[in-house]
Design an enzyme around this catalytic site. Structure first.
Site, PDB file in Angstrom:
ATOM      1  N   LYS A  13       0.827  -1.204   0.000  1.00 33.60           N
ATOM      2  CA  LYS A  13       0.000   0.000   0.000  1.00 33.60           C
ATOM      3  C   LYS A  13       0.865   1.260   0.000  1.00 33.60           C
ATOM      4  O   LYS A  13       0.609   2.187  -0.764  1.00 33.60           O
ATOM      5  CB  LYS A  13      -0.936   0.014   1.209  1.00 33.60           C
ATOM      6  CG  LYS A  13      -1.963  -1.096   1.216  1.00 33.60           C
ATOM      7  CD  LYS A  13      -2.874  -1.039   2.433  1.00 33.60           C
ATOM      8  CE  LYS A  13      -2.158  -1.120   3.762  1.00 33.60           C
ATOM      9  NZ  LYS A  13      -1.487  -2.392   4.035  1.00 33.60           N
ATOM     10  N   ARG A  88      -9.499   1.251   9.088  1.00 36.49           N
ATOM     11  CA  ARG A  88      -9.139  -0.145   9.368  1.00 36.49           C
ATOM     12  C   ARG A  88     -10.324  -0.952   9.874  1.00 36.49           C
ATOM     13  O   ARG A  88     -10.240  -2.169   9.934  1.00 36.49           O
ATOM     14  CB  ARG A  88      -8.027  -0.206  10.416  1.00 36.49           C
ATOM     15  CG  ARG A  88      -6.694   0.298   9.933  1.00 36.49           C
ATOM     16  CD  ARG A  88      -5.635   0.011  10.987  1.00 36.49           C
ATOM     17  NE  ARG A  88      -4.382   0.648  10.690  1.00 36.49           N
ATOM     18  CZ  ARG A  88      -3.388   0.088  10.014  1.00 36.49           C
ATOM     19  NH1 ARG A  88      -3.523  -1.128   9.554  1.00 36.49           N
ATOM     20  NH2 ARG A  88      -2.275   0.739   9.809  1.00 36.49           N
ATOM     21  N   ARG A 127      12.146  -6.518   4.399  1.00 33.55           N
ATOM     22  CA  ARG A 127      12.110  -5.071   4.643  1.00 33.55           C
ATOM     23  C   ARG A 127      12.839  -4.737   5.942  1.00 33.55           C
ATOM     24  O   ARG A 127      13.575  -3.750   6.022  1.00 33.55           O
ATOM     25  CB  ARG A 127      10.657  -4.574   4.690  1.00 33.55           C
ATOM     26  CG  ARG A 127      10.534  -3.080   4.900  1.00 33.55           C
ATOM     27  CD  ARG A 127       9.113  -2.595   4.762  1.00 33.55           C
ATOM     28  NE  ARG A 127       8.276  -3.015   5.873  1.00 33.55           N
ATOM     29  CZ  ARG A 127       6.976  -2.850   5.941  1.00 33.55           C
ATOM     30  NH1 ARG A 127       6.327  -2.294   4.942  1.00 33.55           N
ATOM     31  NH2 ARG A 127       6.290  -3.249   7.003  1.00 33.55           N
ATOM     32  N   ARG A 135      11.768  -0.132  11.847  1.00 30.88           N
ATOM     33  CA  ARG A 135      10.366  -0.232  12.260  1.00 30.88           C
ATOM     34  C   ARG A 135      10.236  -1.354  13.268  1.00 30.88           C
ATOM     35  O   ARG A 135      10.536  -2.509  12.977  1.00 30.88           O
ATOM     36  CB  ARG A 135       9.469  -0.501  11.046  1.00 30.88           C
ATOM     37  CG  ARG A 135       9.326   0.710  10.147  1.00 30.88           C
ATOM     38  CD  ARG A 135       8.477   0.424   8.950  1.00 30.88           C
ATOM     39  NE  ARG A 135       7.178  -0.116   9.292  1.00 30.88           N
ATOM     40  CZ  ARG A 135       6.169  -0.185   8.440  1.00 30.88           C
ATOM     41  NH1 ARG A 135       6.317   0.239   7.210  1.00 30.88           N
ATOM     42  NH2 ARG A 135       5.016  -0.699   8.811  1.00 30.88           N
ATOM     43  N   ARG A 146      -0.705  -9.016  13.328  1.00 29.66           N
ATOM     44  CA  ARG A 146      -1.345  -7.948  12.551  1.00 29.66           C
ATOM     45  C   ARG A 146      -2.158  -8.523  11.397  1.00 29.66           C
ATOM     46  O   ARG A 146      -3.227  -7.992  11.058  1.00 29.66           O
ATOM     47  CB  ARG A 146      -0.293  -6.962  12.033  1.00 29.66           C
ATOM     48  CG  ARG A 146       0.303  -6.114  13.148  1.00 29.66           C
ATOM     49  CD  ARG A 146       1.408  -5.199  12.662  1.00 29.66           C
ATOM     50  NE  ARG A 146       0.888  -4.216  11.729  1.00 29.66           N
ATOM     51  CZ  ARG A 146       1.569  -3.751  10.682  1.00 29.66           C
ATOM     52  NH1 ARG A 146       2.789  -4.180  10.421  1.00 29.66           N
ATOM     53  NH2 ARG A 146       1.037  -2.850   9.890  1.00 29.66           N
TER      54      ARG A 146
END
Length: 189
Positions: A13, A88, A127, A135, A146
């Protein structure tokens, strides 16, 4: 052009939003980026949000709705925006509907980026390696939690927006440029 990007964590996204910002000249409104900035700055909201994010849970609707409503009032959002990471939940979607109605605006499309959960775990682990662990939510256990939260709370938004005729689904497992082309084709028709 007022868009929402939906998809599980790691689906691309943020990547697609950045490309669409350049293509359409409208800002990306990423609640994740806003919250990460608050966490880094150790604001009261940031401290509260950090504990929630570190558990893999979602920040409260009241906090997020307030941030989004204020941001939608900014001048750069007048011609449109791309929402990434909001709404969300159905409650947030309903709050967004009210916000937009109050502001005399409406959504043009909701882009659903579909992606395979196991591939998403691989992407996020990669990532994390590339970013040097910048992060705190980039680890497999938090991501799997998640993904579960996404399935329970966010995936129902597909039906919500489908009922409104706004959903455009693209394959998030395709190469980035193909995903971009599919998104543009779905909103430029």
């Amino acid at each position: 052009m007022r868009l929402i990007l939906l998809g599980p964590p790691g689906a691309g996204k943020g990547t697609q939003a950045k490309i669409l910002v350049d293509a359409y000249g409208i800002p990306q409104l990423s609640t994740g980026d806003i919250l990460r900035s608050a966490i880094a700055a150790k604001t009261p909201l940031g401290i509260e949000a950090k504990a929630i994010v570190d558990r893999g849970d979602l920040v409260s609707d009241a906090i997020v709705n307030g941030i989004v409503s204020e941001r939608l009032d900014a001048d750069d959002c007048k011609p449109g925006f791309i929402l990434d990471g909001f709404p969300r939940t159905i409650a947030q979607a309903e709050a967004l509907d009210r916000m937009l109605l109050d502001k005399g605006a409406k959504l043009d499309a909701v882009i659903e980026i579909k992606a395979d959960a196991d591939e998403l775990v691989r992407r996020v682990i990669q990532r994390a390696k590339e970013s040097g662990g910048a992060r705190t939510d980039d680890n497999e256990d938090v991501l799997r939690k998640r993904l579960g939260v996404y399935q329970d709370q966010t995936a129902p938004l597909v039906a919500y927006y489908s009922d409104k005729g706004l959903i455009r689904t693209v394959d998030g497992m395709a190469p980035v440029d193909e995903v971009t082309a599919a998104i543009k084709a779905s909103i430029d028709h």
